[in-house]
Scaffold this motif. Sequence first.
Motif, PDB file in Angstrom:
ATOM      1  N   GLU A 169      -5.886   0.534 -13.538  1.00  6.20           N
ATOM      2  CA  GLU A 169      -5.472  -0.428 -12.721  1.00  6.20           C
ATOM      3  C   GLU A 169      -5.104  -1.554 -13.101  1.00  6.20           C
ATOM      4  O   GLU A 169      -3.792  -2.329 -13.170  1.00  6.20           O
ATOM      5  CB  GLU A 169      -7.146  -1.464 -11.263  1.00  6.20           C
TER       6      GLU A 169
ATOM      7  N   GLU B  94      -2.547  -8.480  -8.479  1.00 13.91           N
ATOM      8  CA  GLU B  94      -3.719  -7.283  -8.506  1.00 13.91           C
ATOM      9  C   GLU B  94      -3.742  -5.371  -8.064  1.00 13.91           C
ATOM     10  O   GLU B  94      -2.537  -5.961  -7.130  1.00 13.91           O
ATOM     11  CB  GLU B  94      -5.569  -8.010  -7.818  1.00 13.91           C
TER      12      GLU B  94
ATOM     13  N   PRO C  27      -8.244   3.108  -5.163  1.00 12.46           N
ATOM     14  CA  PRO C  27      -9.316   3.974  -4.555  1.00 12.46           C
ATOM     15  C   PRO C  27     -10.327   4.705  -5.256  1.00 12.46           C
ATOM     16  O   PRO C  27      -9.861   5.532  -6.066  1.00 12.46           O
ATOM     17  CB  PRO C  27      -8.840   3.948  -2.740  1.00 12.46           C
ATOM     18  N   GLU C  28     -11.620   4.917  -4.670  1.00  9.62           N
ATOM     19  CA  GLU C  28     -12.678   5.901  -5.516  1.00  9.62           C
ATOM     20  C   GLU C  28     -12.129   7.561  -5.480  1.00  9.62           C
ATOM     21  O   GLU C  28     -12.499   7.952  -5.240  1.00  9.62           O
ATOM     22  CB  GLU C  28     -14.316   5.871  -4.460  1.00  9.62           C
TER      23      GLU C  28
ATOM     24  N   ASN D 268      -3.130   3.463  -2.872  1.00  8.61           N
ATOM     25  CA  ASN D 268      -2.937   2.764  -4.293  1.00  8.61           C
ATOM     26  C   ASN D 268      -2.502   1.237  -3.033  1.00  8.61           C
ATOM     27  O   ASN D 268      -1.640   0.998  -2.117  1.00  8.61           O
ATOM     28  CB  ASN D 268      -2.111   3.478  -4.845  1.00  8.61           C
ATOM     29  N   ARG D 269      -2.909   0.178  -3.485  1.00 14.53           N
ATOM     30  CA  ARG D 269      -3.523  -0.624  -3.416  1.00 14.53           C
ATOM     31  C   ARG D 269      -2.763  -1.716  -4.121  1.00 14.53           C
ATOM     32  O   ARG D 269      -3.699  -2.166  -5.020  1.00 14.53           O
ATOM     33  CB  ARG D 269      -4.185  -2.136  -2.260  1.00 14.53           C
ATOM     34  N   ALA D 270      -1.617  -3.355  -3.622  1.00  8.72           N
ATOM     35  CA  ALA D 270      -1.611  -4.095  -4.455  1.00  8.72           C
ATOM     36  C   ALA D 270      -1.106  -4.968  -3.835  1.00  8.72           C
ATOM     37  O   ALA D 270      -0.708  -5.689  -2.803  1.00  8.72           O
ATOM     38  CB  ALA D 270      -0.315  -4.054  -5.637  1.00  8.72           C
TER      39      ALA D 270
ATOM     40  N   ARG E 264     -10.498   1.993 -13.841  1.00 12.88           N
ATOM     41  CA  ARG E 264     -10.352   0.905 -14.190  1.00 12.88           C
ATOM     42  C   ARG E 264      -9.324   0.077 -14.896  1.00 12.88           C
ATOM     43  O   ARG E 264      -8.334  -0.216 -14.987  1.00 12.88           O
ATOM     44  CB  ARG E 264     -11.639  -0.019 -14.573  1.00 12.88           C
TER      45      ARG E 264
ATOM     46  N   ASP F   2       0.826  -1.292  -0.196  1.00  7.00           N
ATOM     47  CA  ASP F   2       0.503   0.042   0.084  1.00  7.00           C
ATOM     48  C   ASP F   2       0.763   1.549  -0.289  1.00  7.00           C
ATOM     49  O   ASP F   2       2.255   1.074   0.646  1.00  7.00           O
ATOM     50  CB  ASP F   2      -0.943   0.184   1.380  1.00  7.00           C
TER      51      ASP F   2
ATOM     52  N   TRP G 102      -5.518  -1.852  -6.553  1.00  7.60           N
ATOM     53  CA  TRP G 102      -6.378  -1.048  -6.563  1.00  7.60           C
ATOM     54  C   TRP G 102      -5.980  -0.124  -6.963  1.00  7.60           C
ATOM     55  O   TRP G 102      -5.093   0.362  -5.957  1.00  7.60           O
ATOM     56  CB  TRP G 102      -7.400  -1.389  -5.804  1.00  7.60           C
TER      57      TRP G 102
END
Length: 269
Positions: A90, A122, A126-127, A141-143, A87, A55, A124
């Motif tokens: 990502e 993966e 966030p919104e 951000n995350r992965a 999307r 993150d 991600w």
Amino acid sequence: MKKELTFLKLYHLFLASLLLATLLSPVLFAKPCAAAFIPGNNITLERNGITWDYDEKTTDNEAVLFRRIIDAETGNNDGFVNAWEIRKMEVLLGEKMKKAVEEEPDIKLNSTSEIVELKDIEFWIPEEALGRTYKNSSIINRASVIYGFKEEAGPGTEIWLMGTPDSNVTITLPSGFDAERIEGLNNKSLGFENKRTVLKGNFNSEKNITLWLSENESFKAELQDIEANENKSAENESGTVENSTLNTGDKSESGSLKGFFKKILKKAG
């Protein structure tokens, strides 16, 4: 340019590939960039693989920059980031992470990456990244990257991990294992969660952590106790079944004799 398998390095690699003049306003060029990257790593080791969760918190002008990159690279450069653009970003960053891992592995077992297999990645966003590109609110951000081992890790296995210098890291060891020796982990602390050894600290300035697995003695003793209790229970159950069988046999024989004599008496009468 040398790769770091973390958002910080990937992000700057991505920045380097763009025409910043189309993304950055004169205001950003005119004053120092007030921004922060706060990367974190959560690594879970198993005997047969590793899950590495990343993150990274991006703040201030760097958050503005990231929104503009999304808008320019996967959108229509209209100053607004929508869900579809996120999307696509990502997917794009996931592909870049995969390529980075393949070009420069960040995990080795016993000094080789040949027995480490990339399983899944993966990514991600966030919104919070939605909306006008000039927003400077933070984005986390995350992965998640999953690796498999072609050879199972065990006592004496050397595990090498490459991360971002000075970034926070939590390493959960496989069940039943400790780290006999650790190199490259600054501000180290040791704990236990769900009966597993957990190491916390920071990657050092050399960005590498190496640890050597050893069998957890208390866990080993616990397993021996469990095994001994199971054997004792099995012996007790065996004795109980045997006694039960004998008792049942006695009762059955007694009942059979009584029935036999009853029939004889009836015939005699």
